[in-house]
Every structure is written in C-alpha cells, then in structure tokens.
Design an enzyme around this catalytic site. Structure first.
Site, PDB file in Angstrom:
ATOM      1  N   LYS A   1       0.831  -1.211   0.000  1.00 27.09           N
ATOM      2  CA  LYS A   1       0.000   0.000   0.000  1.00 27.09           C
ATOM      3  C   LYS A   1       0.867   1.263   0.000  1.00 27.09           C
ATOM      4  CE  LYS A   1      -3.520  -2.671  -0.164  1.00 27.09           C
ATOM      5  NZ  LYS A   1      -4.411  -3.174   0.834  1.00 27.09           N
TER       6      LYS A   1
HETATM    7  C1  LIG Z   1      -5.409  -4.149   1.363  1.00 23.06           C
HETATM    8  C2  LIG Z   1      -6.874  -3.971   1.371  1.00 23.06           C
HETATM    9  C3  LIG Z   1      -7.685  -4.314   2.454  1.00 23.06           C
HETATM   10  C4  LIG Z   1      -7.190  -5.100   3.639  1.00 23.06           C
HETATM   11  O1  LIG Z   1      -6.063  -4.622   4.214  1.00 23.06           O
HETATM   12  P1  LIG Z   1      -5.084  -5.606   5.054  1.00 23.06           P
HETATM   13  O2  LIG Z   1      -4.173  -4.639   5.702  1.00 23.06           O
HETATM   14  O3  LIG Z   1      -4.419  -6.498   4.071  1.00 23.06           O
HETATM   15  O4  LIG Z   1      -5.927  -6.352   6.020  1.00 23.06           O
HETATM   16  C5  LIG Z   1      -9.027  -3.996   2.399  1.00 23.06           C
HETATM   17  N1  LIG Z   1      -9.563  -3.392   1.329  1.00 23.06           N
HETATM   18  C6  LIG Z   1      -8.833  -3.074   0.251  1.00 23.06           C
HETATM   19  C7  LIG Z   1      -9.497  -2.380  -0.903  1.00 23.06           C
HETATM   20  C8  LIG Z   1      -7.479  -3.352   0.225  1.00 23.06           C
HETATM   21  O5  LIG Z   1      -6.753  -3.083  -0.864  1.00 23.06           O
END
Ligand SMILES: *Cc1c(COP(=O)(O)O)cnc(C)c1O
Length: 403
Positions: free
Chosen positions: A197
């Site tokens: 991210k």
């Molecule tokens: C990455 C992501 C999540 C979940 O995040 P984690 O930190 O992996 O639990 C939820 N929604 C979207 C759209 C994501 O890209």
C-alpha cells in the site's frame, strides 16, 4: 554481458535507513506493544489526513471490522459493497453478522457510483440497509458527493474503504476538495498499511473519524472490550474496595472486543513512513504520468483507468484496461509473457460476488459492469522506488505482446 533486468513486482514497499533506525530505536525502549509510539502515530496520522481521530490497528481488515462494529452492525442489518474490491471490505460486515448486497460498478473505472448504489438498493426493497462502503479503487476516489447525498437521504452510514488512497484528495462539491480520510463526506475511513500500500507498518491499519463516540467505541473494541477507567465501571461492588478506591487488579469487559492492537515498533515505522508519504504520493504520480504519456500510442487497445477531474489521487495501483478478446489473446498468456520479461502484474479484482462463499449466501447476481471491468483489467508495476526506465520497459513489453 549485461545483467538480467531486475524483476519488477506490481507493487512493493520503500524502506530507507531512517525507517530502520526508527524501528531499532523503538525496540530499545520498554514497550514492544502498546506504548507511546501508538498514540504518537495516531495523532500524526489524524493530522496528516485532516481527521479529528485515528485508531491504529493490526490490519486494514481490522480497521474495516472496527468501523463496522462501531456502527453496531449485526444480524438483520445489510450493507452495500461494490463488487470490485478486496475480500475484506465485504467480510468486515459479515464478521458482525450483517448481510452484504453487492453493487455493480462503472465498467470503465471499477468504482461504485450513485447509480449503481441506487440500483443495489432497488434490488432489495425490504433490506434494512445500514451502511455503504465505497472503495477508492486503485487510489481513484469514488464519487463521494453523490454517494453521500444518496446515503444521507436513506439514513445510511458511509464507511470509506480508503486502503488504496492514502495521501490523495477528492472533490467535495462546489469546487472544493478534501483529503481522503478527513471524513468530510463519510462517517469513517479505513486504511491498510500492508507493504504494497501507500506506506507500511508491516501489517497494520487505521480508521479515521470525526465522531468522538465512534472513536471511543473503536478504542474499546480494539482491546477485548476492556474498560480500565474506574469512572466507567458498572459493577461497583466488585470494582471498589471498602474505602471506595478501585481494586488494583480490576478491569471490566463492557462488550465483546478483539485483540486488534498494533505494536509500538510498527507505529515507529508508521511515523517514519508518514514523513515520506508526500514523497511517495508524488513519485507515484510522476510514474503514472509517464505511463499515461507512453501508453497513448497503444490506445485504444490499452487504456489506463481514469479518476474524476476534481480529484488529486494518490495511486496505489496503475491499472490498465485491455480488450484481450479483441486482440485475440488471453490475459493469463499476457501475464506469463510479461513475467518472462521480469515484469509482475496482478488482477484487482475478481468480483467478490463470484466467490463461492458469497454465491452460497446470496446466490448469483448479474453485475455486468463488474464483469466487464474484471475481464479487461490488469495492474502493472507501480511503486516509489521504480525508476523512469522501468516504466518504459513495461510499456515496450506491452507493445511487443499486444501489437
Ligand atoms: C489491502 C486492502 C484491504 C485489507 O487490508 P489488510 O491490511 O491487508 O488487512 C481492504 N480493502 C482493500 C481495498 C485493500 O486493498
């Protein structure tokens, strides 16, 4: 002989020596889990996105679950989730026992719109719809002005899944704009701090809000529903000694909570990364602009997914739409071809309503916009440490495979 080109994944973290030093420094302190770095990170995060409150947790999934729990979602309630998203958006509502209605998306952007939101409501006239979770897919924001207006008329809470969009801004109506996470058009916004991210704490998540009651509820639910403030104790007799001082061992469980706490050293990394967020956003924008320019010669066979004019997005992914069928090929073949040239790609996402778990619960629904987006989408490499030549390499490889 030239060395084999480095492999370009579709996304990856950027860690520098200041990040490493920040974590090392935290590890030398007394606290490994909840210590001073957690609150400091939350305050810095809230300030960075312009929200009153931020609650850090140990994943984006936990951040979404905390938001759904804070709204008191439960059996008998329904939430609307766009079909194109990561599993966790829908699952967060299911953890609470609420049902999920999948909304269709715009076939060119993959995003929820006021129209597809309305159509989802119309498909379920008897459902008690309590919340909608718009997803800022790829980093491009959903149309928050229109979605908020519709939700408000229906008294539906808005929880942004902003896991792709940290550091961006979206149009807020009348020529104004708002930071993603400031919650000017939502009740809460949820972020993921997973390594792919915008910035990372290893695993981690944050929920932001301007609502003090929601904030306190999330703090409670993040740590077992445990109350330690004597003023809030319900069971006076077991809580206090004869002299009315609180018993030193005593705590109370006010509600069913979880262990969604994040560690102190993860927050130290988070605070260090937060200082570099503007740089990450800017670098991703420049790389995206280079893709935009370079891919023009391949239009309309390859078209980048676009955002809304009023937005200044922070791009988590660079997604392109390719009409594989019209080009007489298959996506898996193109992905394999790119991989053999050291280029990683991914598909974000298979429509969640097509997952066996959700088919078993809700039956199959036909969502042509989601299907059309899914058929064509491909995420190509985008991350801050990529160089301009890497972008050109990806464009050349696509040209070679698709002409
Ligand atoms: C990455 C992501 C999540 C979940 O995040 P984690 O930190 O992996 O639990 C939820 N929604 C979207 C759209 C994501 O890209």
């Amino acid at each position: 002989m030239s060395a084999a080109p480095t492999f370009l994944p579709y996304g990856r973290q950027s860690i520098d020596e200041t990040d490493i030093e920040a974590v090392a420094q935290a590890l030398r302190q007394d606290y490994l889990t909840t210590g001073p770095a957690v609150g400091a990170f939350e305050a810095a995060f809230a300030q960075a996105v312009g929200a009153k409150f931020a609650v850090a947790s140990n994943s984006g999934t936990a951040a979404l679950h905390l938001a759904c729990m804070a709204l008191d979602l439960g059996p008998g309630d329904t939430v609307v989730v766009p079909a194109i998203t990561f599993l966790a958006t829908a699952n967060a509502a299911r953890f609470c026992g609420a049902e999920v209605i999948f909304a269709d998306v715009d076939p060119e952007s993959g995003r929820l719109t006021a129209e597809t939101f309305q159509a989802a409501i119309d498909r379920h006239p008897n459902a008690s719809i309590r919340a909608v979770l718009p997803v800022h897919l790829n980093g491009h924001c959903a149309d928050m002005v229109a979605i908020r207006a519709l939700a408000e008329r229906r008294r539906i809470a808005v929880v942004e899944d902003a896991c792709h969009a940290l550091g961006g801004r979206h149009g807020a109506g009348n020529g104004t704009s708002s930071d993603v996470g400031a919650c000017t058009l939502s009740d809460m916004a949820c972020f993921s701090l997973h390594p792919v991210k915008m910035m990372t704490t290893g695993e981690g998540g944050v929920t932001t809000t301007n609502d003090e009651a929601l904030y306190h509820r999330m703090l409670l639910l993040r740590s077992h529903g445990m109350v330690r403030n004597p003023a809030a104790f319900e069971m006076r007799e077991q809580a206090f000694a004869a002299d009315r001082s609180p018993n030193p061992w005593y705590y109370e469980m006010a509600d069913l909570g979880y262990n969604y706490r994040i560690t102190d050293f993860a927050c130290a990394l988070g605070q260090s990364q937060l200082r570099r967020l503007r740089h990450f956003v800017e670098r991703r924008r420049r790389l995206a602009a280079r893709y935009d320019a370079g891919l023009q010669s391949l239009a309309p066979r390859i078209r980048p997914v676009k955002g809304q004019a009023a937005d200044a997005p922070a791009l988590h992914l660079y997604a392109v739409l390719i009409d594989f069928k019209a080009l007489g090929t298959e996506r898996a073949k193109v992905m394999a071809g790119l991989k053999s040239q050291g280029i990683g790609t991914m598909v974000h996402y298979l429509p969640v309503n097509r997952q066996p778990y959700y088919i078993r619960r809700g039956g199959s629904v036909s969502l042509p916009g989601a299907d059309s987006y899914y058929e064509r989408v491909l995420s190509v490499p985008l991350y801050p440490d990529m160089c301009d030549d890497d972008v050109d390499r990806v464009i050349d490889a696509l040209r070679g495979l698709l002409s």
